[in-house]
Write a protein that holds these residues in place. Structure first.
Motif, short mmCIF file in Angstrom:
data_model
loop_
_atom_site.label_atom_id
_atom_site.label_comp_id
_atom_site.label_asym_id
_atom_site.label_seq_id
_atom_site.Cartn_x
_atom_site.Cartn_y
_atom_site.Cartn_z
N UNK A 1 1.34 -1.61 -0.15
CA UNK A 1 0.30 0.11 -0.11
C UNK A 1 0.93 0.92 0.13
N UNK A 2 0.28 2.09 -0.91
CA UNK A 2 1.58 3.38 -1.07
C UNK A 2 0.72 4.45 -0.56
N UNK A 3 1.74 5.79 -0.44
CA UNK A 3 0.40 6.75 0.50
C UNK A 3 0.18 7.30 -0.17
N UNK A 4 -0.92 8.21 0.83
CA UNK A 4 -1.98 8.77 0.30
C UNK A 4 -2.73 8.38 -0.93
N UNK A 5 -3.15 7.12 0.58
CA UNK A 5 -4.11 6.53 -0.06
C UNK A 5 -5.94 6.16 1.07
N UNK A 6 -6.51 6.40 0.89
CA UNK A 6 -7.71 5.73 1.19
C UNK A 6 -8.36 4.14 0.51
N UNK A 7 -8.14 3.62 1.71
CA UNK A 7 -8.50 2.19 2.04
C UNK A 7 -9.42 1.95 2.73
N UNK A 8 -10.38 1.05 2.03
CA UNK A 8 -11.70 0.23 3.14
C UNK A 8 -11.14 -0.83 2.57
N UNK A 9 -11.25 -1.33 4.51
CA UNK A 9 -11.18 -2.91 4.65
C UNK A 9 -12.40 -3.56 5.14
N UNK A 10 -13.01 -4.22 3.79
CA UNK A 10 -13.88 -5.42 4.42
C UNK A 10 -14.09 -6.29 4.32
N UNK A 11 -15.05 -7.27 5.60
CA UNK A 11 -15.18 -8.38 5.44
C UNK A 11 -16.35 -8.79 6.92
N UNK A 12 -16.54 -9.63 6.35
CA UNK A 12 -17.83 -10.24 7.18
C UNK A 12 -17.17 -10.04 8.93
N UNK A 13 -18.04 -10.24 10.37
CA UNK A 13 -17.51 -9.80 11.48
C UNK A 13 -16.95 -11.36 11.70
N UNK A 14 -16.23 -11.21 12.34
CA UNK A 14 -15.03 -12.49 12.67
C UNK A 14 -13.79 -12.74 11.10
N UNK A 15 -13.62 -12.21 10.47
CA UNK A 15 -13.71 -12.37 9.23
C UNK A 15 -11.36 -12.32 9.86
N UNK A 16 -11.61 -11.35 10.38
CA UNK A 16 -10.00 -11.24 11.00
C UNK A 16 -9.57 -9.46 10.35
N UNK A 17 -10.45 -8.68 10.59
CA UNK A 17 -10.53 -7.35 10.25
C UNK A 17 -9.64 -6.43 11.74
N UNK A 18 -10.05 -6.49 12.47
CA UNK A 18 -9.31 -6.41 13.74
C UNK A 18 -7.72 -6.51 14.03
N UNK A 19 -7.51 -8.45 13.96
CA UNK A 19 -6.52 -8.82 13.94
C UNK A 19 -4.93 -8.28 12.55
N UNK A 20 -5.60 -7.82 11.17
CA UNK A 20 -5.12 -7.66 11.13
C UNK A 20 -4.46 -6.42 10.59
#
Ligand SMILES: Nc1ncnc2c1ncn2[C@@H]1O[C@H](COP(=O)(O)OP(=O)(O)O)[C@@H](O)[C@H]1O
Ligand SMILES: [Mg+2]
Length: 251
Positions: free
Chosen positions: A26-45
Motif C-alpha cells: 500500500x502506497x502513501x496518500x491512499x484511502x483504503x476500505x477494509x471490508x469483511x464479515x464479522x470474525x473475518x479478521x479485520x481487527x486481527x489484521x
C-alpha cells in the motif's frame, strides 16, 4: 513511498492461523476500505500492522520498518471504546495519549498544549475542549478520537469500524472530515467496515478479507461476484448501482 508491505504474511492468534499468505503493498496518500464479515479478521489484521500481534519480521514492513518500530508514525482508533462514562473533558482526553503516554494525565508542556489545540482545530472541534465526554454525542466523540489519532503527526491512520455506533448523518460528516484530512496531509487511511457503501465515493482501493485470505485492489476489480465467490469459497452475488453495492449469498 511504500507504507505497508505484506509478503506471504501469516497472522496467528496463538496457534490459530487467522490470515494466511497476504501479499500486497500500500502506497502513501491512499484511502483504503477494509471490508469483511464479522470474525473475518479485520481487527486481527490491523493489530498485526501495529505490532500488537507479532508476525515474522520479513513478512511485514511499515514504512520499511518492523511494525513496532513504525508505531510512532501510526494513529490508531480501536474498535471498541466505551466513552459514555468518561468525565474527562475533550482537551484532557486528548492529552491522555500525548507522546505515547499510557496512564493518567501527563505533565503538559507548552508545546503539548499547542499541539492539542492544533489537532482539535484540525477536526473542527475546538468547541469540545471543555465539555466532558459523557455529555457528547457519538459523532462528537468520534471527532475527538480522530484528533487523538492525529497526535504526533502520523502518516498512516488505522480506524477499526469507526462507524459502528453512528447514524448515517454522522457517518457522512465524519467521513468527509477524514477525507479532507487525508487529502490535506497526504495520509494513508485504513478504515474497516462491514458496509462499504458510505466509502464508495472516497476510497481509492479496498482490502477484502474472508476465508483466511485478503485481497487488495480497485473496488471495481475486487467487489465482483466472481472474485468474492473465489475468496469466500461459496457463491456470492454482488449487485452494483451507480452509488451502491450489495453483497449477498447467491443461494
Ligand atoms: N484473542 C483471541 N484469541 C483467539 N481468537 C481470537 C481472539 N480475538 C479474536 N479471535 C478470533 O479471530 C477471528 C478474527 O477476529 P477479528 O479479527 O476480531 O475479526 P473482525 O474484526 O473481522 O470481526 C475470529 O474468528 C475471532 O473469533
Ligand atoms: Mg473487528
Amino acid at each position: 513511498m511504500k507504507v505497508i508491505e505484506c509478503q506471504h504474511l501469516d497472522i496467528r492468534l496463538g496457534s490459530r492461523l487467522v490470515l494466511s499468505q497476504l501479499d500486497f503493498n500500500i502506497k502513501d496518500n491512499q484511502f483504503i476500505g477494509v471490508f469483511g464479515p464479522n470474525g473475518s479478521g479485520k481487527t486481527t489484521f490491523m493489530k498485526a500492522l501495529l505490532g500488537i500481534i507479532p508476525c515474522a519480521i520479513d513478512e511485514i514492513k511499515i514504512f520499511g520498518q518492523p511494525p513496532r518500530k513504525a508505531r510512532k508514525h501510526i494513529g490508531y482508533i480501536p474498535q471498541y471504546r466505551d466513552m459514555e462514562t468518561f468525565r474527562l473533558k475533550g482537551r484532557d482526553f486528548i492529552a491522555t495519549s500525548i507522546r505515547g503516554h499510557k496512564l493518567g494525565l501527563p505533565f503538559l508542556t507548552k508545546q503539548d498544549l499547542h499541539h492539542i489545540d492544533e489537532v482539535l482545530d484540525q477536526v473542527h472541534a475546538k468547541d469540545l475542549a471543555d465539555i466532558p465526554l459523557s455529555e457528547m454525542s457519538g459523532g462528537q466523540r468520534q471527532r475527538l478520537l480522530l484528533a487523538q489519532a492525529l497526535l504526533g503527526h502520523p502518516k498512516l491512520i488505522i480506524m477499526d469500524e469507526p462507524f459502528g455506533n453512528l447514524d448515517p448523518k454522522w457517518v457522512k460528516i465524519i467521513l468527509s472530515l477524514i477525507k479532507e484530512l487525508q487529502e490535506q496531509k497526504k495520509l494513508t487511511i485504513l478504515l474497516s467496515t462491514h458496509d462499504l457503501n458510505p466509502l464508495m465515493k472516497v476510497m481509492d482501493q479496498v482490502i477484502c478479507i474472508g476465508n483466511q485470505k485478503a485481497i487488495l485492489g480497485d473496488v471495481d476489480r475486487v467487489m465482483t461476484s466472481d472474485v468474492l465467490t473465489g475468496l469466500y469459497g461459496f457463491p456470492i452475488e454482488v449487485v452494483k448501482t451507480d452509488q451502491h453495492l450489495f453483497v449477498t449469498t447467491a443461494c
